[in-house]
Design an enzyme around this catalytic site. Structure first.
Site, short mmCIF file in Angstrom:
data_model
loop_
_atom_site.label_atom_id
_atom_site.label_comp_id
_atom_site.label_asym_id
_atom_site.label_seq_id
_atom_site.Cartn_x
_atom_site.Cartn_y
_atom_site.Cartn_z
CB VAL A 60 32.36 31.84 37.73
CG1 VAL A 60 32.83 31.89 39.18
CG2 VAL A 60 30.84 31.84 37.66
CE1 TYR A 61 35.15 33.98 42.29
CE2 TYR A 61 37.31 35.00 42.14
CZ TYR A 61 36.46 34.09 42.73
OH TYR A 61 36.91 33.31 43.77
CB SER A 62 32.23 40.23 37.70
OG SER A 62 32.07 40.62 39.05
N GLY A 64 33.41 36.86 34.04
CA GLY A 64 34.67 37.02 33.30
C GLY A 64 35.29 38.39 33.38
CE LYS A 88 39.46 30.41 43.12
NZ LYS A 88 39.34 31.83 42.77
#
Length: 323
Positions: A60-62, A64, A88
């Site tokens: 989910v960070y940025s 993908g 994650k």
């Protein structure tokens, strides 16, 4: 660099983990403070030079793009077997049904998507980012076990939940002969020590490694209270984690740092990395100085009087960061 065993496993990890949430396309995921690839790569390269072999990211960070940047950097700056790579699953990756959560459908789709973005056949540590109240834990644990059996992950980890939930997940895995969690990634620093009540004793008893996120309280432990930054002005989630009752702790960190003649970041990190349950704090960085301070903190030993001064002003907090 120092290296430690992750819980009761044979896996060795660096005593400081490179958190990769700060690496990502600022136009994706709503994080204006993240660094684009051309600014991220030198920091990843320097972290590897310093011996920081444990890298933690998330799908989910940025949206993908963090995984994409990290994957390309690993290919260019090191070899896959030299690093311990963690990601994650849980957060929303697309709108509509099954676009988030820990259902079998979501997990089996998202592990493949993460591996594609990372450019690898496997991750060393696959973690559930949060607890999913809509999915039976039996379904989640069996799906995660199948990910390991398929060779797509070497170990499993969890993050930010109640101790009873973590204990239940471990019991379900044991009862069915499925792969258990070997790590817990939770919110822990001098401003929030609530995990000391139940989660840390549980992890120690079960032989689970602890990987604290935000050991510097999103930078609040590194500067005078109330100092504004690009992240503090745009990080809505971070704004829910701390309040003015934390100011005395920050003042104590600054006082110890001044007396020692070292940056406040080194004092706060030294405290975190020396806690008995902690394996490897996860440090987010946006400049080389952040990396240098994190590594230097491993050799900074606080005495009993300093630890007492740092811990004395603490005030209990409500539960935050579990959702």
């Amino acid at each position: 660099m120092h290296y430690r065993q992750l819980g009761r496993t044979g896996l060795q990890v660096s005593a400081v983990t490179l958190g990769c949430m700060s690496f990502g396309d600022p136009a994706r995921g709503g994080h204006a403070w993240t660094l684009p690839e051309e600014q991220s790569r030198p920091l990843i390269a320097r972290a590897l030079e310093l011996g920081m072999t444990f890298l933690d990211t998330a799908n989910v960070y940025s949206d993908g793009s963090s995984e994409e940047i990290v994957g390309r950097a690993i290919q260019d700056f090191t070899t896959r077997e030299e690093v311990v790579l963690a990601t994650k699953v849980h957060g929303r990756m697309r709108p509509g049904p099954n676009g988030a959560g820990l259902s079998r459908k979501a997990i089996l789709h998202e592990i493949d998507a993460s591996l594609t973005r990372l450019g690898t056949d496997y991750v060393d540590l696959y973690q559930i980012h949060r607890w999913d109240p809509l999915t039976p834990i039996e379904e989640t644990m069996e799906a995660l076990h199948d990910v390991v059996r398929a060779g797509k992950a070497r170990y499993l980890g969890a993050s930010s939940m109640y101790a009873w939930q973590f204990s239940k997940a471990q019991h379900v895995a044991e009862r069915h002969g499925w792969t258990p969690f070997v790590s817990m990634q939770d919110h822990y620093n001098l401003l929030n020590r609530e995990e000391e009540r139940e989660m840390f004793p549980l992890c120690v008893d079960m032989g689970v490694g602890v990987l604290p996120w935000s050991p510097l309280a999103r930078g609040r432990l590194t500067r005078p209270w109330g100092t504004a930054t690009t992240r503090t002005s745009s990080d809505a989630f971070g704004g829910t984690l701390y309040d003015d009752s934390d100011r005395e702790v920050v003042d104590a960190v600054l006082a110890v740092a001044q007396a020692r003649g070292v940056p406040a970041a080194q004092v706060a990190m030294s405290w975190a990395v020396s806690r008995p349950a902690v394996t490897s704090p996860i440090i987010g960085v946006t400049n080389v100085g952040h990396l240098e301070d994190a590594v230097a903190a491993l050799d900074l030993v606080l005495d009993d009087a300093e630890v007492k001064a740092l811990e004395g002003p603490y005030r209990p907090h409500g539960i935050v960061g579990f959702a």
